[in-house]
Design a protein around this motif. Sequence first.
Motif, PDB file in Angstrom:
ATOM      1  N   VAL A   1      64.235  44.238  49.563  1.00  9.06           N
ATOM      2  CA  VAL A   1      63.926  45.336  50.477  1.00  9.06           C
ATOM      3  C   VAL A   1      62.423  45.453  50.681  1.00  9.06           C
ATOM      4  N   PHE A   2      61.651  45.477  49.604  1.00 10.23           N
ATOM      5  CA  PHE A   2      60.216  45.657  49.741  1.00 10.23           C
ATOM      6  C   PHE A   2      59.537  44.433  50.364  1.00 10.23           C
ATOM      7  N   THR A   3      60.066  43.238  50.131  1.00 11.59           N
ATOM      8  CA  THR A   3      59.532  42.048  50.782  1.00 11.59           C
ATOM      9  C   THR A   3      59.748  42.110  52.291  1.00 11.59           C
ATOM     10  N   LEU A   4      60.956  42.487  52.706  1.00  6.34           N
ATOM     11  CA  LEU A   4      61.244  42.571  54.137  1.00  6.34           C
ATOM     12  C   LEU A   4      60.463  43.702  54.808  1.00  6.34           C
ATOM     13  N   VAL A   5      60.258  44.795  54.100  1.00  4.01           N
ATOM     14  CA  VAL A   5      59.442  45.884  54.649  1.00  4.01           C
ATOM     15  C   VAL A   5      58.007  45.420  54.837  1.00  4.01           C
ATOM     16  N   SER A   6      57.481  44.681  53.873  1.00  5.13           N
ATOM     17  CA  SER A   6      56.114  44.166  53.994  1.00  5.13           C
ATOM     18  C   SER A   6      55.987  43.191  55.158  1.00  5.13           C
ATOM     19  N   ILE A   7      56.944  42.307  55.310  1.00  5.41           N
ATOM     20  CA  ILE A   7      56.923  41.350  56.416  1.00  5.41           C
ATOM     21  C   ILE A   7      57.009  42.079  57.755  1.00  5.41           C
TER      22      ILE A   7
ATOM     23  N   ALA B   1      54.472  43.820  62.664  1.00 10.63           N
ATOM     24  CA  ALA B   1      54.196  44.866  63.647  1.00 10.63           C
ATOM     25  C   ALA B   1      52.706  44.933  63.957  1.00 10.63           C
ATOM     26  N   GLY B   2      51.871  44.821  62.943  1.00 13.12           N
ATOM     27  CA  GLY B   2      50.433  44.822  63.167  1.00 13.12           C
ATOM     28  C   GLY B   2      49.984  43.630  63.991  1.00 13.12           C
ATOM     29  N   PHE B   3      50.518  42.467  63.680  1.00 11.87           N
ATOM     30  CA  PHE B   3      50.186  41.259  64.440  1.00 11.87           C
ATOM     31  C   PHE B   3      50.647  41.388  65.885  1.00 11.87           C
ATOM     32  N   LEU B   4      51.865  41.876  66.089  1.00  2.00           N
ATOM     33  CA  LEU B   4      52.404  42.028  67.432  1.00  2.00           C
ATOM     34  C   LEU B   4      51.571  43.027  68.242  1.00  2.00           C
ATOM     35  N   HIS B   5      51.189  44.115  67.625  1.00  2.00           N
ATOM     36  CA  HIS B   5      50.362  45.109  68.311  1.00  2.00           C
ATOM     37  C   HIS B   5      49.011  44.511  68.692  1.00  2.00           C
ATOM     38  N   HIS B   6      48.430  43.754  67.798  1.00  2.00           N
ATOM     39  CA  HIS B   6      47.137  43.128  68.078  1.00  2.00           C
ATOM     40  C   HIS B   6      47.262  42.067  69.175  1.00  2.00           C
ATOM     41  N   ALA B   7      48.368  41.327  69.169  1.00  3.49           N
ATOM     42  CA  ALA B   7      48.530  40.218  70.110  1.00  3.49           C
ATOM     43  C   ALA B   7      48.843  40.682  71.535  1.00  3.49           C
TER      44      ALA B   7
ATOM     45  N   PRO C   1      53.283  46.575  76.418  1.00  2.00           N
ATOM     46  CA  PRO C   1      54.410  45.629  76.399  1.00  2.00           C
ATOM     47  C   PRO C   1      55.417  45.923  75.281  1.00  2.00           C
ATOM     48  N   ILE C   2      54.928  46.403  74.154  1.00  2.00           N
ATOM     49  CA  ILE C   2      55.850  46.748  73.066  1.00  2.00           C
ATOM     50  C   ILE C   2      56.760  47.895  73.502  1.00  2.00           C
ATOM     51  N   ASN C   3      56.168  48.919  74.111  1.00  2.00           N
ATOM     52  CA  ASN C   3      56.965  50.057  74.582  1.00  2.00           C
ATOM     53  C   ASN C   3      57.977  49.632  75.636  1.00  2.00           C
TER      54      ASN C   3
END
Length: 77
Positions: free
Chosen positions: A21-27, A32-38, A43-45
């Motif tokens: 659970v914590f591994t998948l939450v971290s990923i 999400a941070g990478f996608l927001h930056h990219a 576009p996300i909305n």
Amino acid sequence: LTETYSEVEKAKAQACNDFLVFTLVSIASLSAGFLHHAVGWQPINFGVIPFIVIILLSLFWLRRVGDSPSSQESLRS
């Protein structure tokens, strides 16, 4: 989770579950941070709108099915 395992396996099963659970939450958080930056917020909305529409349509459908007389009869039996 621990109620489905024997006394010997409970701790290992819980530890494995917590690790996954914590591994998948971290990923997901890092993705999400990478996608927001990219691509940015807009576009996300716009990409989320189809999922929101599907959820709303499903809720309306479930509410309509739940109000039908046949569903009321199945709840009584």
